[in-house]
Design a protein around this motif. Structure first.
Motif, PDB file in Angstrom:
ATOM      1  N   VAL A 194       0.699  -1.266   0.000  1.00  0.00           N
ATOM      2  CA  VAL A 194      -0.175   0.266  -0.107  1.00  0.00           C
ATOM      3  C   VAL A 194       0.744   1.193  -0.054  1.00  0.00           C
ATOM      4  O   VAL A 194       0.811   2.087  -0.721  1.00  0.00           O
ATOM      5  CB  VAL A 194      -1.025   0.064   1.058  1.00  0.00           C
ATOM      6  CG1 VAL A 194      -1.795   1.453   1.220  1.00  0.00           C
ATOM      7  CG2 VAL A 194      -1.875  -1.197   1.037  1.00  0.00           C
ATOM      8  N   TYR A 196       3.649   1.552  -1.295  1.00  0.00           N
ATOM      9  CA  TYR A 196       4.396   1.810  -2.617  1.00  0.00           C
ATOM     10  C   TYR A 196       3.298   2.249  -3.717  1.00  0.00           C
ATOM     11  O   TYR A 196       3.550   3.255  -4.287  1.00  0.00           O
ATOM     12  CB  TYR A 196       4.524   0.470  -2.987  1.00  0.00           C
ATOM     13  CG  TYR A 196       5.162   0.248  -4.663  1.00  0.00           C
ATOM     14  CD1 TYR A 196       6.290   0.857  -4.946  1.00  0.00           C
ATOM     15  CD2 TYR A 196       4.344  -0.604  -5.333  1.00  0.00           C
ATOM     16  CE1 TYR A 196       6.709   0.883  -6.319  1.00  0.00           C
ATOM     17  CE2 TYR A 196       4.869  -0.544  -6.900  1.00  0.00           C
ATOM     18  CZ  TYR A 196       6.058   0.036  -7.130  1.00  0.00           C
ATOM     19  OH  TYR A 196       6.362   0.069  -8.390  1.00  0.00           O
ATOM     20  N   ALA A 197       1.842   1.864  -3.562  1.00  0.00           N
ATOM     21  CA  ALA A 197       1.080   2.225  -4.284  1.00  0.00           C
ATOM     22  C   ALA A 197       0.662   3.656  -4.080  1.00  0.00           C
ATOM     23  O   ALA A 197       0.260   4.531  -4.882  1.00  0.00           O
ATOM     24  CB  ALA A 197      -0.480   1.533  -3.923  1.00  0.00           C
ATOM     25  N   THR A 198       0.815   4.274  -2.697  1.00  0.00           N
ATOM     26  CA  THR A 198       0.499   5.608  -2.388  1.00  0.00           C
ATOM     27  C   THR A 198       1.472   6.751  -3.207  1.00  0.00           C
ATOM     28  O   THR A 198       1.012   7.762  -3.443  1.00  0.00           O
ATOM     29  CB  THR A 198       0.790   6.064  -0.877  1.00  0.00           C
ATOM     30  OG1 THR A 198       1.850   5.539  -0.442  1.00  0.00           O
ATOM     31  CG2 THR A 198      -0.391   5.508  -0.002  1.00  0.00           C
ATOM     32  N   THR A 200       2.435   6.415  -6.239  1.00  0.00           N
ATOM     33  CA  THR A 200       1.953   6.241  -7.663  1.00  0.00           C
ATOM     34  C   THR A 200       0.754   7.385  -7.883  1.00  0.00           C
ATOM     35  O   THR A 200       0.228   7.741  -7.126  1.00  0.00           O
ATOM     36  CB  THR A 200       1.226   5.138  -8.262  1.00  0.00           C
ATOM     37  OG1 THR A 200       0.076   4.542  -7.542  1.00  0.00           O
ATOM     38  CG2 THR A 200       2.383   3.820  -7.901  1.00  0.00           C
ATOM     39  N   PHE A 203      -3.170   6.892  -6.849  1.00  0.00           N
ATOM     40  CA  PHE A 203      -3.697   6.459  -5.798  1.00  0.00           C
ATOM     41  C   PHE A 203      -5.003   7.366  -5.497  1.00  0.00           C
ATOM     42  O   PHE A 203      -5.802   6.483  -5.149  1.00  0.00           O
ATOM     43  CB  PHE A 203      -2.576   7.002  -4.629  1.00  0.00           C
ATOM     44  CG  PHE A 203      -3.114   6.305  -3.388  1.00  0.00           C
ATOM     45  CD1 PHE A 203      -2.991   4.831  -2.880  1.00  0.00           C
ATOM     46  CD2 PHE A 203      -3.529   7.032  -2.470  1.00  0.00           C
ATOM     47  CE1 PHE A 203      -3.580   4.401  -1.758  1.00  0.00           C
ATOM     48  CE2 PHE A 203      -3.844   6.695  -1.036  1.00  0.00           C
ATOM     49  CZ  PHE A 203      -3.719   5.377  -0.780  1.00  0.00           C
ATOM     50  N   ALA A 275      -4.110  -1.238  -2.747  1.00  0.00           N
ATOM     51  CA  ALA A 275      -2.547  -1.717  -3.208  1.00  0.00           C
ATOM     52  C   ALA A 275      -2.476  -1.786  -4.569  1.00  0.00           C
ATOM     53  O   ALA A 275      -1.757  -1.488  -5.493  1.00  0.00           O
ATOM     54  CB  ALA A 275      -1.840  -2.980  -2.600  1.00  0.00           C
ATOM     55  N   PRO A 278      -4.499   1.457  -7.609  1.00  0.00           N
ATOM     56  CA  PRO A 278      -3.413   2.776  -7.798  1.00  0.00           C
ATOM     57  C   PRO A 278      -2.687   2.150  -9.189  1.00  0.00           C
ATOM     58  O   PRO A 278      -2.347   3.073  -9.870  1.00  0.00           O
ATOM     59  CB  PRO A 278      -2.791   3.075  -6.715  1.00  0.00           C
ATOM     60  CG  PRO A 278      -3.566   2.598  -5.610  1.00  0.00           C
ATOM     61  CD  PRO A 278      -4.173   1.390  -5.881  1.00  0.00           C
ATOM     62  N   LEU A 279      -2.145   1.154  -9.040  1.00  0.00           N
ATOM     63  CA  LEU A 279      -1.262   0.492 -10.187  1.00  0.00           C
ATOM     64  C   LEU A 279      -1.883   0.601 -11.469  1.00  0.00           C
ATOM     65  O   LEU A 279      -1.439   0.721 -12.608  1.00  0.00           O
ATOM     66  CB  LEU A 279      -0.642  -0.933  -9.752  1.00  0.00           C
ATOM     67  CG  LEU A 279       0.102  -0.972  -8.511  1.00  0.00           C
ATOM     68  CD1 LEU A 279       0.781  -2.189  -8.371  1.00  0.00           C
ATOM     69  CD2 LEU A 279       1.119   0.207  -7.953  1.00  0.00           C
ATOM     70  N   SER A 282      -2.532   4.235 -12.566  1.00  0.00           N
ATOM     71  CA  SER A 282      -1.491   4.840 -12.900  1.00  0.00           C
ATOM     72  C   SER A 282      -0.708   4.558 -14.396  1.00  0.00           C
ATOM     73  O   SER A 282      -0.189   5.053 -15.030  1.00  0.00           O
ATOM     74  CB  SER A 282      -0.604   5.345 -12.153  1.00  0.00           C
ATOM     75  OG  SER A 282      -0.321   3.985 -11.194  1.00  0.00           O
TER      76      SER A 282
END
Ligand code: PHE
Length: 451
Positions: A194, A196-198, A200, A203, A275, A278-279, A282
């Motif tokens: 999560v 890591y996802a923030t 990007t 998010f 998590a 967002p990937l 983005s």
């Protein structure tokens, strides 16, 4: 020697029980299924209904299973047997225990196949298969993989062996130890992902997608899908929560334990969504990719992001841990039944259960390749039958029987004593368990059958 309730193994603490039961609940359902179902059913609308269903249907059923398990202090078949005797009811209720055992076996069979995919993808991601590939190449990797019965069998076998290994070691040194190690690890990995996802760009869009209520998207299909999913993800309906409850001491309060377990389950699903989406956003990918979201859409995102391969591997590790703690809970009800009622040692019982589920799993596995054209009613492959039939039909039937038994067949004095909460809470449970849950379950079933 048959075990008497007094000599049965018990969890060493409340925490051990909560972790094991949360391990059963948190599984492929949270990390693989929840995100793609939310993606297909309009995000926040689905999430909202799913939360309501967990609260009003799933939790009362979970409590019912645990009441039966803890009061019975035996596997589902014997527990239903002795409790129906206690309540002066027909002992035919024991067949519900058998139904649960059959459902567990069937679910374990396909579950191990999908869990095997997570191992295969963990291996692929960390060995660099997805570095600098385009969307088409990722798709080819997926297609080649499911076209290979041999490779899928390898991962399916490995996963089943891991499951057996834990279950054969017993309640304390198997189930309890495994979940005590894996559940905290699972949380750590999830939080890293999560985090890591923030970082990007997608998010904010993901948060909106998951949480901004859009009531226009709520349709009967969304409601039914959310209800069915609440059942699957809470691990109710097969007797897994029943058997876990049967290893529980009298002094642990069921109500608050169930609340903690259900909250952890929901939390993991939401964090998994935070998590993953967002990937997807983005990288301008579609959230509506269906079951392939995890294996086709995500690897495309990984291949395009800084550190993508490392974090991508973590995703599949997370999926694998979640699946492992759930698969042991699918094996346990049957292993306990064979061990307690047929006098097989735990080891032998685990081998029998593992072999049968592994063998049945081959059918699911081959339906992706060699048998892909073998379809029942021209529609359903063996995998569809094993997965959809058990999740959409058998699980709700089992859940209905357990909740109906606890709420209507058992004496209220017994359920009150087991649940051990203040009067208003008890009556809320009784109302939900007597009326709301059974009626809702019948609706899910009716809908599944007419589809
Ligand atoms: N709850 C598990 C998941 O979400 C699946 C499961 C269902 C496990 C029923 C045990 C019993 O993946």
């Amino acid at each position: 020697m048959t075990q008497t309730p007094a000599t049965r193994p018990h969890w060493t603490s409340r925490l051990a029980f909560v972790l094991a039961a949360s391990g059963a609940a948190v599984g492929l359902g949270n990390i693989w299924k929840f995100p793609y179902m939310a993606g297909e059913h309009g995000g926040s609308a689905f999430v909202l209904i799913y939360l309501i269903c967990v609260l009003f249907i799933g939790m009362p059923v979970m409590i019912a299973e645990m009441i039966i398990g803890r009061r019975g202090q035996r596997n589902a078949v014997s527990a239903m047997d002795s409790l129906s005797l206690e309540a002066g009811q027909s002992q035919k209720w024991r067949y519900v225990g058998w139904l649960g055992a059959m459902t567990s076996l069937m679910m374990l069979s396909f579950y191990s196949v999908v869990a095997g995919w997570s191992l295969a993808y963990l291996y692929r991601t960390w060995s660099g298969v997805f570095s600098h590939v385009n969307a088409e190449q990722v798709q080819t990797v997926w297609r080649d993989f499911i076209a290979s019965p041999l490779e899928m069998t390898l991962w399916h076998t490995l996963f089943m062996l891991l499951t057996l290994w834990v279950v054969a070691r017993g309640v304390q040194s198997g189930l309890e130890k495994a979940t005590k190690i894996m559940m905290p690890l699972l949380f750590v990995i999830l939080l890293i992902l999560v985090g890591y996802a923030t970082s990007t760009d997608g998010f904010a869009e993901a948060v909106e997608f998951l949480f901004k209520p859009d009531f226009s998207k709520i349709t009967p299909t969304v409601i039914i899908a959310a209800m069915g999913h609440a059942f699957f993800t809470l691990a109710v309906g097969v007797g897994a929560m029943l058997i876990y409850g049967s290893y529980l001491d009298e002094n642990v309060k069921l109500g608050s334990a169930v609340f903690t377990i259900a909250s952890l389950d929901v939390l993991v699903a939401l964090l998994a969504g935070l998590a993953i989406f967002p990937l997807i956003f983005s990288n301008q990918l579609s959230p509506e990719a269906g079951p392939g979201l995890m294996f086709v859409t995500l690897p495309i995102a990984f291949s395009q992001m800084g550190g993508g391969l490392f974090f991508g591997g973590l995703f599949f590790l997370l999926l694998f841990f979640a699946a492992w703690t759930s698969s042991i809970s699918l094996a346990e009800p049957v292993v306990a039944l064979l061990h307690e009622n047929f006098k097989l040692t735990r080891k032998k019982a685990s081998i029998v259960v593992g072999f049968v589920a592994w063998f049945l799993g081959l059918g699911s596995l081959l339906s992706f390749n060699v048998w892909q054209n073998a379809k029942l009613f021209g529609r359903f492959t063996i995998f569809d039958i094993a997965a959809d039939f058990s999740i959409n039909i058998l699980l709700p039937i089992g859940g209905f029987c357990f909740v109906f038994f606890a709420a209507w067949a058992m004496k209220t004095s017994s359920t009150k004593q087991e649940l051990n909460v203040s009067k208003p809470y008890y009556y809320i449970w009784l109302l939900l368990a007597r009326i709301v849950a059974p009626i809702s379950i019948l609706m899910i079933l009716f809908n599944a059958i007419i589809q």
